[in-house]
Design an enzyme around this catalytic site. Structure first.
Site, PDB file in Angstrom:
ATOM      1  N   CYS A   1       0.716  -1.167  -0.027  1.00 14.36           N
ATOM      2  CA  CYS A   1      -0.049  -0.070   0.039  1.00 14.36           C
ATOM      3  C   CYS A   1       0.943   1.340   0.175  1.00 14.36           C
ATOM      4  O   CYS A   1       1.634   1.583  -0.912  1.00 14.36           O
ATOM      5  CB  CYS A   1      -1.221   0.008   1.142  1.00 14.36           C
ATOM      6  SG  CYS A   1      -2.272   1.170   0.912  1.00 14.36           S
TER       7      CYS A   1
ATOM      8  N   HIS B   1      -3.689  -4.855  -0.605  1.00 15.82           N
ATOM      9  CA  HIS B   1      -3.217  -5.499   0.968  1.00 15.82           C
ATOM     10  C   HIS B   1      -3.233  -7.094   0.622  1.00 15.82           C
ATOM     11  O   HIS B   1      -4.407  -7.754   0.799  1.00 15.82           O
ATOM     12  CB  HIS B   1      -4.256  -4.958   2.084  1.00 15.82           C
ATOM     13  CG  HIS B   1      -4.062  -3.562   2.392  1.00 15.82           C
ATOM     14  ND1 HIS B   1      -3.253  -3.189   3.400  1.00 15.82           N
ATOM     15  CD2 HIS B   1      -4.624  -2.362   1.884  1.00 15.82           C
ATOM     16  CE1 HIS B   1      -3.102  -1.737   3.286  1.00 15.82           C
ATOM     17  NE2 HIS B   1      -4.080  -1.235   2.549  1.00 15.82           N
TER      18      HIS B   1
ATOM     19  N   GLU C   1      -2.597  -9.111   3.108  1.00 12.36           N
ATOM     20  CA  GLU C   1      -3.141  -9.762   4.324  1.00 12.36           C
ATOM     21  C   GLU C   1      -4.703  -9.469   4.340  1.00 12.36           C
ATOM     22  O   GLU C   1      -5.181 -10.250   5.363  1.00 12.36           O
ATOM     23  CB  GLU C   1      -2.383  -8.893   5.499  1.00 12.36           C
ATOM     24  CG  GLU C   1      -2.920  -7.533   5.754  1.00 12.36           C
ATOM     25  CD  GLU C   1      -2.283  -6.423   4.685  1.00 12.36           C
ATOM     26  OE1 GLU C   1      -2.578  -5.237   5.239  1.00 12.36           O
ATOM     27  OE2 GLU C   1      -1.828  -6.816   3.618  1.00 12.36           O
TER      28      GLU C   1
END
Length: 216
Positions: free
Chosen positions: A88, A196, A198
């Site tokens: 990001c 992202h 994750e």
């Protein structure tokens, strides 16, 4: 293997740490994933992850507020050439400069600038938030799950600015949101994801696993 997720005050990084631990476990990789708050912890790592949440200038200031941290990042990424991933705003910081709330110099590891998202369709809101499909434009070992997937190429984005590389050869993947958005950049041992991983469920874990195995 030691994996350092750089903690310079950019937000809660526990979700990123848990995702990297889960991906290592799923792939059978023996990895110690730590939040690195000190330059010496970054220097001791085999792989380094630079996350980022918030404004470009604030994130860079957070790095530079830790004595020796910027130098440690440059040592592992540029001199020692260890696998490095920006996520990001962490990806955006790889640029020459960012244009968020003024002009701010970036790390300048991948030439280009970070510009505001300006969708052609005024009905498309900024920030760009949600799931978008990824399109690989340059083959890369870490992006192999995207090339193999027949479905499920969607990743989760949250951002108002986007990285525009000066050299198109550094663009690895794209997405579309009222225009072209660069989703992944890279050169040598350095990678950046605008999305992202994750927060991108199974695909995100697969991409993290490939990063942990990657040997530039």
């Amino acid at each position: 293997m030691k994996v350092a997720i750089v903690d310079y005050g950019s937000g809660n990084l526990r979700s990123a740490q848990k995702a990297f631990e889960r991906a290592a476990s799923d792939e059978g990789i023996d990895a110690e994933v730590m939040l690195a708050r000190k330059p010496e912890e970054v220097l001791a790592a085999d792989r380094v992850v630079l996350p980022g949440v918030g404004a470009f200038g604030d994130c860079l200031a957070g790095i530079e507020a830790i004595p020796g941290m910027r130098e440690a990042l440059e040592e592992v990424a540029l001199k020692s050439a260890r696998p490095f991933l920006g996520i990001c705003v962490g990806m955006q910081l790889l640029a020459t400069r960012g244009l968020e709330h003024g002009v701010h110099k970036g790390l300048n590891w991948i030439f280009g600038e970070v510009q505001p998202i300006e969708p052609v369709d005024a009905r498309m809101k900024v920030p760009h938030m949600g799931w978008n499909e990824l399109e690989v434009v340059q083959p890369h070992p870490v992006l192999l799950p995207l090339l193999e997937a027949k479905h499920g190429r969607h990743a989760y984005f949250v951002h108002s600015y986007h990285f525009v590389p000066a050299d198109s050869h550094h663009t690895l993947a794209l997405t579309h949101y009222g225009g072209i958005i660069v989703a992944a950049v890279g050169r040598d041992n350095i990678l950046g994801f605008q999305f992202h991983p994750e927060k991108s469920q199974r695909l995100g874990l697969q991409l993290i696993g490939e990063f942990l195995r990657w040997k530039p």
